[in-house]
Write an enzyme that holds these catalytic residues in place. Structure first.
Site, short mmCIF file in Angstrom:
data_model
loop_
_atom_site.label_atom_id
_atom_site.label_comp_id
_atom_site.label_asym_id
_atom_site.label_seq_id
_atom_site.Cartn_x
_atom_site.Cartn_y
_atom_site.Cartn_z
N HIS A 85 0.84 -1.20 0.00
CA HIS A 85 0.00 0.00 0.00
C HIS A 85 0.87 1.25 0.00
O HIS A 85 0.51 2.27 -0.58
CB HIS A 85 -0.95 0.01 1.20
CG HIS A 85 -2.08 -0.96 1.08
ND1 HIS A 85 -3.18 -0.72 0.28
CD2 HIS A 85 -2.29 -2.15 1.67
CE1 HIS A 85 -4.02 -1.73 0.38
NE2 HIS A 85 -3.50 -2.62 1.22
N GLU A 140 -5.92 -13.24 1.83
CA GLU A 140 -6.65 -11.96 1.80
C GLU A 140 -7.39 -11.86 0.47
O GLU A 140 -6.84 -11.38 -0.52
CB GLU A 140 -5.70 -10.78 1.96
CG GLU A 140 -5.06 -10.69 3.32
CD GLU A 140 -4.25 -9.42 3.53
OE1 GLU A 140 -4.05 -8.63 2.58
OE2 GLU A 140 -3.81 -9.20 4.67
#
Length: 168
Positions: A85, A140
């Site tokens: 991220h 995920e």
């Protein structure tokens, strides 16, 4: 070196190379009657530190020792300085039919659409269930990483993760 960030709507930003592709992917899903929401995109180092420390604190409240909490936290929250991220290349996407970031996300039409089509836009499902031992990160079904269309197609066709081809 800071990533070249552009807005993808709301308060979300991604690196310029990934931004237009994720916006097109969400639009194309919408055209297919699938509604995808961005829940997380670019994060600063400071934000990642906060997320990591908060996870450690929650685990310690559950009875983990500090050392155990740090180790366990690293399997579900990227250690600050290692989060994709922070590169602006990762995005967390959820189906409008189920907005929680947990494994039940895989049961949604949105996830099935993303898994089938994400490589067409240069994205891969970054942490698949069957690769937890290789990535070191728990499954995920919401975390997608931009790698470019050619690399995404190649990795997806071979059921490979980045760690399979770029071991650390």
């Amino acid at each position: 070196l800071d990533p070249d960030l552009v807005s993808i709507g709301g308060s979300h930003k991604l690196e310029r190379r990934a931004a237009s592709f994720v916006m097109q992917m969400v639009k194309d899903a919408w055209n297919d009657g699938i509604y995808i929401n961005v829940t997380s995109s670019y994060r600063t180092y400071i934000k990642q530190v906060s997320l990591f420390k908060n996870k450690i604190a929650r685990l310690e409240r559950e009875g983990y020792t500090h050392a155990q909490a740090v180790q366990e936290a690293g399997t579900v929250v990227a250690v600050p300085g290692t989060s994709e991220h922070q590169l602006g290349l990762a995005v967390d996407l959820v189906s409008s039919e189920y907005r929680s970031l947990d494994e039940k996300q895989e049961n949604t039409r949105g996830f099935r659409w993303l898994k089938e089509h994400c490589s067409e836009y240069g994205f891969i499902l970054r942490y698949p269930r069957e690769k937890e031992g290789i990535t070191g990160i728990r499954y995920e079904p919401w975390h997608f990483r931009y790698v470019g269309k050619e690399a995404a197609a190649w990795l997806t066709e071979r059921n490979l993760t980045l760690e399979d081809v770029l071991p650390l």
